[in-house]
Scaffold this motif. Structure first.
Motif, PDB file in Angstrom:
ATOM      1  N   ALA A 189     -10.282  -7.611  -1.563  1.00 57.18           N
ATOM      2  CA  ALA A 189     -11.213  -6.643  -2.149  1.00 57.18           C
ATOM      3  C   ALA A 189     -10.698  -5.241  -1.834  1.00 57.18           C
ATOM      4  N   LEU A 190     -10.519  -4.441  -2.856  1.00 58.22           N
ATOM      5  CA  LEU A 190      -9.773  -3.193  -2.713  1.00 58.22           C
ATOM      6  C   LEU A 190     -10.494  -2.064  -3.426  1.00 58.22           C
ATOM      7  N   ASP A 191     -10.364  -0.847  -2.900  1.00 51.75           N
ATOM      8  CA  ASP A 191     -10.753   0.339  -3.660  1.00 51.75           C
ATOM      9  C   ASP A 191      -9.705   1.420  -3.438  1.00 51.75           C
ATOM     10  N   LEU A 192      -9.849   2.524  -4.153  1.00 46.71           N
ATOM     11  CA  LEU A 192      -8.864   3.599  -4.085  1.00 46.71           C
ATOM     12  C   LEU A 192      -9.211   4.654  -3.044  1.00 46.71           C
ATOM     13  N   PHE A 193     -10.390   4.564  -2.437  1.00 43.78           N
ATOM     14  CA  PHE A 193     -10.835   5.583  -1.492  1.00 43.78           C
ATOM     15  C   PHE A 193     -10.060   5.564  -0.174  1.00 43.78           C
ATOM     16  N   GLY A 194      -9.600   4.372   0.253  1.00 45.06           N
ATOM     17  CA  GLY A 194      -9.066   4.281   1.606  1.00 45.06           C
ATOM     18  C   GLY A 194     -10.178   4.546   2.598  1.00 45.06           C
ATOM     19  N   ASP A 195      -9.941   5.438   3.551  1.00 45.18           N
ATOM     20  CA  ASP A 195     -10.996   5.795   4.513  1.00 45.18           C
ATOM     21  C   ASP A 195     -11.608   7.158   4.203  1.00 45.18           C
ATOM     22  N   GLN A 196     -11.459   7.606   2.957  1.00 46.66           N
ATOM     23  CA  GLN A 196     -11.942   8.928   2.568  1.00 46.66           C
ATOM     24  C   GLN A 196     -13.420   8.907   2.172  1.00 46.66           C
ATOM     25  N   ARG A 197     -14.020  10.090   2.240  1.00 47.96           N
ATOM     26  CA  ARG A 197     -15.405  10.262   1.790  1.00 47.96           C
ATOM     27  C   ARG A 197     -15.454  10.272   0.266  1.00 47.96           C
ATOM     28  N   ASP A 198     -16.678  10.266  -0.255  1.00 47.35           N
ATOM     29  CA  ASP A 198     -16.851  10.175  -1.705  1.00 47.35           C
ATOM     30  C   ASP A 198     -16.287  11.376  -2.454  1.00 47.35           C
ATOM     31  N   ASP A 199     -16.221  12.549  -1.797  1.00 45.94           N
ATOM     32  CA  ASP A 199     -15.712  13.711  -2.515  1.00 45.94           C
ATOM     33  C   ASP A 199     -14.211  13.621  -2.782  1.00 45.94           C
ATOM     34  N   TYR A 200     -13.537  12.600  -2.219  1.00 46.85           N
ATOM     35  CA  TYR A 200     -12.124  12.380  -2.527  1.00 46.85           C
ATOM     36  C   TYR A 200     -11.942  11.899  -3.965  1.00 46.85           C
ATOM     37  N   LEU A 201     -13.039  11.498  -4.592  1.00 48.54           N
ATOM     38  CA  LEU A 201     -12.978  11.051  -5.978  1.00 48.54           C
ATOM     39  C   LEU A 201     -12.393  12.125  -6.889  1.00 48.54           C
ATOM     40  N   ASP A 202     -12.709  13.390  -6.618  1.00 49.49           N
ATOM     41  CA  ASP A 202     -12.187  14.473  -7.459  1.00 49.49           C
ATOM     42  C   ASP A 202     -10.661  14.480  -7.447  1.00 49.49           C
ATOM     43  N   ALA A 203     -10.076  14.266  -6.280  1.00 48.28           N
ATOM     44  CA  ALA A 203      -8.614  14.235  -6.182  1.00 48.28           C
ATOM     45  C   ALA A 203      -8.049  13.024  -6.926  1.00 48.28           C
ATOM     46  N   LEU A 204      -8.737  11.885  -6.842  1.00 47.11           N
ATOM     47  CA  LEU A 204      -8.278  10.688  -7.544  1.00 47.11           C
ATOM     48  C   LEU A 204      -8.290  10.895  -9.050  1.00 47.11           C
ATOM     49  N   LEU A 205      -9.354  11.497  -9.551  1.00 52.67           N
ATOM     50  CA  LEU A 205      -9.489  11.665 -10.990  1.00 52.67           C
ATOM     51  C   LEU A 205      -8.471  12.643 -11.567  1.00 52.67           C
ATOM     52  N   ARG A 206      -7.909  13.482 -10.726  1.00 61.71           N
ATOM     53  CA  ARG A 206      -6.873  14.408 -11.204  1.00 61.71           C
ATOM     54  C   ARG A 206      -5.506  13.742 -11.306  1.00 61.71           C
ATOM     55  N   ARG A 207      -5.381  12.560 -10.715  1.00 62.40           N
ATOM     56  CA  ARG A 207      -4.088  11.876 -10.742  1.00 62.40           C
ATOM     57  C   ARG A 207      -3.914  11.128 -12.061  1.00 62.40           C
ATOM     58  N   ARG A 208      -2.683  11.083 -12.535  1.00 63.79           N
ATOM     59  CA  ARG A 208      -2.367  10.365 -13.768  1.00 63.79           C
ATOM     60  C   ARG A 208      -1.494   9.140 -13.495  1.00 63.79           C
ATOM     61  N   ASP A 209      -1.420   8.749 -12.221  1.00 62.82           N
ATOM     62  CA  ASP A 209      -0.575   7.617 -11.872  1.00 62.82           C
ATOM     63  C   ASP A 209      -1.321   6.632 -10.976  1.00 62.82           C
ATOM     64  N   LEU A 210      -2.605   6.419 -11.249  1.00 62.56           N
ATOM     65  CA  LEU A 210      -3.382   5.512 -10.420  1.00 62.56           C
ATOM     66  C   LEU A 210      -2.797   4.108 -10.415  1.00 62.56           C
ATOM     67  N   GLU A 211      -2.140   3.750 -11.526  1.00 58.98           N
ATOM     68  CA  GLU A 211      -1.571   2.408 -11.603  1.00 58.98           C
ATOM     69  C   GLU A 211      -0.470   2.175 -10.573  1.00 58.98           C
ATOM     70  N   SER A 212       0.052   3.240  -9.986  1.00 57.60           N
ATOM     71  CA  SER A 212       1.101   3.083  -8.974  1.00 57.60           C
ATOM     72  C   SER A 212       0.574   2.407  -7.712  1.00 57.60           C
ATOM     73  N   ALA A 213      -0.740   2.328  -7.559  1.00 56.64           N
ATOM     74  CA  ALA A 213      -1.318   1.651  -6.394  1.00 56.64           C
ATOM     75  C   ALA A 213      -1.017   0.159  -6.408  1.00 56.64           C
ATOM     76  N   ILE A 214      -0.978  -0.447  -7.584  1.00 54.44           N
ATOM     77  CA  ILE A 214      -0.873  -1.905  -7.666  1.00 54.44           C
ATOM     78  C   ILE A 214       0.488  -2.417  -7.197  1.00 54.44           C
ATOM     79  N   PRO A 215       1.623  -1.836  -7.590  1.00 55.64           N
ATOM     80  CA  PRO A 215       2.887  -2.287  -7.006  1.00 55.64           C
ATOM     81  C   PRO A 215       2.929  -2.162  -5.487  1.00 55.64           C
ATOM     82  N   CYS A 216       2.272  -1.141  -4.931  1.00 57.31           N
ATOM     83  CA  CYS A 216       2.207  -1.006  -3.469  1.00 57.31           C
ATOM     84  C   CYS A 216       1.442  -2.171  -2.851  1.00 57.31           C
ATOM     85  N   VAL A 217       0.366  -2.582  -3.507  1.00 60.19           N
ATOM     86  CA  VAL A 217      -0.402  -3.730  -3.023  1.00 60.19           C
ATOM     87  C   VAL A 217       0.441  -4.992  -3.086  1.00 60.19           C
ATOM     88  N   MET A 218       1.171  -5.162  -4.171  1.00 63.63           N
ATOM     89  CA  MET A 218       2.017  -6.343  -4.310  1.00 63.63           C
ATOM     90  C   MET A 218       3.119  -6.356  -3.249  1.00 63.63           C
TER      91      MET A 218
END
Length: 370
Positions: A189-218
């Motif tokens: 079970a995974l999310d993109l927050f890591g150990d960050q607070r909810d306001d980290y969402l703004d930084a996530l939404l500015r990224r255009r490479d969220l899919e890069s997380a999945i190869p790291c998980v693999m």
């Protein structure tokens, strides 16, 4: 008797779509052990209409009551009861945090309490779960809950479960983990927050490479002795999950995927084309090529409800016209007659998840002894 604050169609607050949607989520969570119907209706009777403070206070108090029951049961050796109560407490803390502003410290306190309940639940399982920290970006790591398959020392098929940016992973512990366990799968079970607070969402939404997380998980799972790495699948929970669809294009090691198949990207492309009267939709910018416009190496399942934002006929048309070559893309539409027809299957997620995990089982198979 239906509480006075509820309408006949179980809408809690007609003037507050977010509150009503969260209450519906809590009611459907009862099917999987994330709540009880009686407790939800009790809170509905106690809420003060239009008072977010009342919402936060009542769900927090209920979460604390379940947490105390869990701790008492665990101290007396009743691990099953403790696990059930920690799951409910975790979900109620999530509900308590929902309407609060990101800057409200009470929101973060509720999130921390929710995460503590999740950790206690993992430790009480047999076999015990663990928290995984997975490197992703410079200065930011992913965090996941790994729940091993129930069958002991086996190299098991594994399902990665992840939601959209802003979605926290704790819900998967009751919503999806039982389906994986019943079929002999391990689950991350995974999310993109890591150990960050909810306001980290703004930084996530500015990224255009969220899919890069999945190869790291693999990469990380490839080092895990409990994982049958030839049989790793991914489930993108909820809709608008095109970042997972884009990841499938980049990740040939996945054996199966459940996501939107790039429908959101294709819909966005079609919208811009019609808005600006473009005859060649291929020149419309989207983050990456949609999955269905390319060749995917793994089978893909798309599920949607006929009452969701994208009409079923339009989805079928997109799938039929976009699927190329040997791409194995399957579309399942849930109708109002069978339930599961709302956006994200919010009216009956259990039905959709049964179908999803049966589909995964037919492609991943059973666990193998080490």
């Amino acid at each position: 008797m239906i509480p006075a604050c509820l309408s006949d169609d179980w809408t809690l607050c007609p003037e507050r779509e977010d509150i009503s949607a969260e209450f519906t989520r809590l009611l459907t969570a009862a099917q999987e052990g994330g709540a009880t119907i009686a407790e939800c209706l009790m809170i509905a009777r106690q809420l003060k209409r239009g008072d977010d403070q009342s919402w936060h206070r009542e769900w927090k108090n209920l979460a604390q009551a379940n947490r105390l029951r869990a701790e008492a049961a665990f101290a007396e050796g009743h691990r099953a009861t403790a696990q059930r109560n920690w799951l409910r407490a975790m979900n109620y803390y999530s509900a308590a945090a929902m309407p609060l502003d990101q800057a409200d410290e009470r929101r973060w306190v509720a999130v921390l309490a929710m995460q503590d309940c999740a950790r206690r639940f993992l430790a009480a399982r047999d076999p015990a779960g663990e928290i995984m920290t997975i490197p992703w970006l410079d200065g930011h790591s992913l965090q996941g809950y790994f729940l091993p398959a129930p069958s002991g020392r086996v190299r098991a098929p594994t399902v990665i479960c992840i939601g959209e940016p802003g979605h926290r992973k704790e819900e998967f512990l009751f919503k999806l983990a039982p389906h994986a366990r019943e079929r002999g799968f391990s689950l991350l079970a995974l999310d993109l927050f890591g150990d960050q607070r909810d306001d980290y969402l703004d930084a996530l939404l500015r990224r255009r490479d969220l899919e890069s997380a999945i190869p790291c998980v693999m990469d990380y799972l490839e080092t895990c002795s409990e994982v049958d790495f030839e049989r790793v699948a991914i489930v993108a929970d909820g809709w608008g999950s095109s970042f997972v669809a884009r990841a499938v294009l980049q990740e040939p090691r996945l054996a199966a995927a459940v996501c939107d198949g790039g429908l959101w990207d294709l819909h966005e492309r079609a919208f811009f084309a019609s808005r600006f009267a473009m005859s060649d939709v291929s020149i419309v910018p989207v983050p990456h090529a949609p999955l269905m416009a390319s060749s995917a190496d793994c089978p893909v399942l798309i599920t949607l409800g006929e009452d969701g934002w994208l009409k079923a006929d339009r989805a079928r048309q997109i799938v039929q016209t976009s699927r190329l070559g040997s791409s194995d893309v399957m579309l399942k539409v849930f109708t109002a007659a069978e339930t599961g027809a709302a956006e994200g299957h919010a009216d009956n997620p259990s039905l959709a998840n049964e179908y999803i995990f049966d589909w995964l089982e037919s492609r991943l198979g059973a666990a193998r002894r080490i």
